[in-house]
Scaffold this active site. Structure first.
Site, short mmCIF file in Angstrom:
data_model
loop_
_atom_site.label_atom_id
_atom_site.label_comp_id
_atom_site.label_asym_id
_atom_site.label_seq_id
_atom_site.Cartn_x
_atom_site.Cartn_y
_atom_site.Cartn_z
N HIS A 97 -2.46 -9.92 12.58
CA HIS A 97 -1.85 -8.72 11.99
C HIS A 97 -1.38 -7.82 13.14
CE1 HIS A 97 -1.06 -5.07 9.94
NE2 HIS A 97 -2.09 -4.44 10.47
N CYS A 125 -3.40 -3.56 4.65
CA CYS A 125 -2.51 -4.63 5.14
C CYS A 125 -2.99 -6.03 4.77
CB CYS A 125 -2.39 -4.55 6.66
SG CYS A 125 -1.82 -2.97 7.25
N GLU A 173 0.85 -1.19 0.00
CA GLU A 173 0.00 0.00 0.00
C GLU A 173 0.89 1.25 0.00
OE1 GLU A 173 -2.03 0.97 3.73
OE2 GLU A 173 -1.48 -1.02 4.43
P1 HMG Z 1 -3.26 7.04 21.38
O1 HMG Z 1 -4.30 8.06 21.50
O2 HMG Z 1 -1.87 7.47 21.03
O3 HMG Z 1 -3.05 6.20 22.71
O4 HMG Z 1 -3.78 6.03 20.32
P2 HMG Z 1 -4.05 5.89 23.93
O5 HMG Z 1 -4.23 7.09 24.75
O6 HMG Z 1 -5.29 5.17 23.44
O7 HMG Z 1 -3.12 4.87 24.69
C1 HMG Z 1 -2.81 3.65 24.16
C2 HMG Z 1 -2.72 2.64 25.30
O8 HMG Z 1 -1.62 3.01 26.14
C3 HMG Z 1 -3.96 2.65 26.20
O9 HMG Z 1 -4.16 1.30 26.64
C4 HMG Z 1 -3.54 3.50 27.38
O10 HMG Z 1 -4.22 3.20 28.59
C5 HMG Z 1 -2.07 3.13 27.50
P3 HMG Z 1 -5.50 0.52 26.23
O11 HMG Z 1 -6.66 1.34 26.72
O12 HMG Z 1 -5.48 0.46 24.71
O13 HMG Z 1 -5.35 -0.81 26.85
N1 HMG Z 1 -1.25 4.14 28.16
C6 HMG Z 1 -0.26 3.85 29.01
N2 HMG Z 1 0.20 2.67 29.49
C7 HMG Z 1 1.25 2.72 30.36
N3 HMG Z 1 1.84 3.88 30.78
C8 HMG Z 1 1.40 5.08 30.33
C9 HMG Z 1 0.31 5.09 29.40
N4 HMG Z 1 -0.37 6.08 28.76
C10 HMG Z 1 -1.31 5.48 27.98
N5 HMG Z 1 1.99 6.20 30.75
C11 HMG Z 1 -3.71 4.29 18.70
C12 HMG Z 1 -3.42 4.66 20.15
C13 HMG Z 1 -3.55 2.81 18.50
C14 HMG Z 1 -5.13 4.68 18.37
C15 HMG Z 1 -2.70 5.07 17.82
O14 HMG Z 1 -1.40 4.58 18.04
C16 HMG Z 1 -3.01 5.02 16.34
O15 HMG Z 1 -3.78 5.80 15.80
N6 HMG Z 1 -2.33 4.05 15.60
C17 HMG Z 1 -2.52 3.89 14.17
C18 HMG Z 1 -3.75 3.06 13.83
C19 HMG Z 1 -3.61 1.62 14.23
O16 HMG Z 1 -2.52 1.08 14.37
N7 HMG Z 1 -4.76 0.91 14.33
C20 HMG Z 1 -4.74 -0.50 14.65
C21 HMG Z 1 -5.93 -1.27 14.05
S1 HMG Z 1 -6.15 -0.92 12.32
C22 HMG Z 1 -4.87 -1.82 11.54
O17 HMG Z 1 -4.27 -2.63 12.15
C23 HMG Z 1 -4.59 -1.49 10.12
C24 HMG Z 1 -3.30 -0.75 9.84
O18 HMG Z 1 -2.19 -1.63 10.02
C25 HMG Z 1 -3.32 -0.15 8.43
C26 HMG Z 1 -3.63 -1.05 7.25
O19 HMG Z 1 -4.47 -1.94 7.28
O20 HMG Z 1 -3.05 -0.78 6.20
C27 HMG Z 1 -3.10 0.41 10.80
#
Ligand code: HMG
Length: 386
Positions: free
Chosen positions: A233, A111, A79
């Protein structure tokens, strides 16, 4: 007769950004990355590394082991495409000097495309013992600076030789698949970075897992207890834990911690330090499992969950072939990961946000230390060097 993965090898870039460096710069508690999303580092591609050079690095060690004139097709999943018409596989075909009697095509569905290519290769190979198909998945994950996805970047390519009577994994017939037209993550043509609705994307991923599982259990006689290990994945390694919890809850199974970990954790080792490599990610996770499992995996059944935003997902299974350990390329995988050079935050910003990647004419500074690099674009023609 079985069909599946005969050889598999992955490559990543020569540079890495520690999420400790990233966290310090952004003033974020690093435990959010180490524990919250389960990531420690991300592989960063310099401007003279693209999906073709990564793919060539992944594929070359396979070609050292077989007669390259026996390759009948390249199915290239990405992609991070570099041309709207000419397939990435055609560039790779030229760079690796593969035979002209070969079909080449590019697959795209976020992906998921690597799995589409693998399943199509398996279907072709099942009809003809002479098929030796290269399935290549190669991607560079790029998000906007200061976006939620920035910490989940990475890059990598995986090359798989797919044929009859494979030496590593026999893919079993029957799978469960699921498509839903959503905007959870996408990259319009005019953008070099992806757009993402991060939290929503994780919800769609987990719902797709439940839907593919339902279909899988209708389409095949196999059940949860028939599967010893699971590769999901991996956009970030905590996602696989969320996925496995969701699946075990759905099937009503309660696992002790050691069993839960043994079912998924060896698959997280490489992705935790490479980052998201989109199409390649599931299969780098599979390499990670093969290389890092504490016990031999001969005869074990693996479940694979492939998810591509937008969205398409598939759950399928395969059985590890006896003697597989003689054919895995653990040393090469580990050496590449260990030999990467650590970047400062400023160097990373310069690689990703301050250098143009495309232009009618552009010469690239020599930063890629691998065996293949992108040298220049001249009159819109890309020139690679070996
Ligand atoms: P975010 O807003 O950066 O993080 O977004 P958050 O506030 O949701 O925190 C993440 C986790 O860390 C949470 O845990 C927090 O509690 C924890 P959870 O509630 O998930 O269990 N946390 C902490 N833990 C320990 N110490 C601390 C601390 N602070 C927070 N101090 C998000 C996270 C994944 C949304 C972001 O990284 C993102 O947008 N990523 C990109 C999208 C993505 O990877 N999506 C995954 C599913 S889609 C997919 O897999 C397809 C893809 O590969 C693309 C394709 O298909 O081509 C992406």
């Amino acid at each position: 007769m079985t069909v599946g993965i005969d050889l598999i090898h992955f490559a990543t870039s020569d540079y890495v950004l520690g999420l400790d460096t990233f966290a310090a710069e952004k003033n974020i508690d690093v435990n959010k990355f180490y524990n919250g999303i389960g990531q420690e580092k991300m592989s960063i591609a310099p401007p003279d590394e693209d999906i073709i050079t990564l793919a060539a690095k992944a594929t070359a060690p396979l070609l050292d082991q077989i007669d390259k004139n026996s390759i009948t097709a390249i199915l290239f999943a990405t992609e991070s495409g570099i041309d709207q018409s000419k397939s990435a596989g055609a560039f790779l075909h030229g760079l690796l000097e593969l035979p002209n009697r070969c079909r080449v095509v590019e697959f795209k569905q976020a992906c998921y495309a690597g799995t589409a290519a693998l399943q199509m290769a398996a279907a072709l190979a099942s009809q003809n013992p002479n098929e030796n198909i290269l399935v290549v998945a190669s991607d560079i994950a790029r998000y906007d600076q200061d976006s939620s996805g920035e910490a989940t970047q990475g890059c990598g390519a995986v090359a798989m030789l797919v044929k009859q009577n494979p030496r590593i994994l026999a893919i079993e017939p029957g799978s469960g698949y699921y498509t839903e037209d959503v905007y959870d993550f996408w990259r319009p043509n005019h953008r070099t970075t992806a757009l993402v609705d991060g939290k929503y994307s994780t919800k769609v991923y987990l719902n797709s897992l439940k839907q593919t599982w339902d279909y899988f259990t209708e389409a095949t006689p196999r059940r949860f207890d028939d599967i010893e290990h699971f590769c999901y994945h991996i956009p970030f390694s905590r996602m696989t834990e969320k996925a496995h919890k969701t699946l075990t809850k759905k099937v009503g199974v309660q696992l002790d911690e050691a069993t839960f970990k043994s079912q998924i954790c060896p698959g997280q080792v490489y992705n935790r330090v490479v980052g998201n490599s989109y199409c390649a990610s599931l299969y780098i996770g599979f390499c990670s499992f093969l290389d890092n499992a504490e016990q031999a995996l001969d005869g074990k059944r693996f479940g694979f969950f492939s998810y591509g935003s937008g969205s398409v997902a598939e759950f399928f299974t395969g059985v590890i072939q006896p003697g597989y350990q003689m054919h895995i390329m653990k040393d090469s995988h580990q050496a590449q990961i260990q030999n990467r050079l650590a970047l400062s935050y400023e160097q990373y910003v310069s690689f990703y946000y301050q250098h143009p990647l495309e232009a009618d004419d552009i010469a690239f500074e020599r930063t890629n230390k691998g065996s293949f690099r992108l040298d220049k674009i001249e009159n819109n023609v890309r020139f690679y060097q070996q």
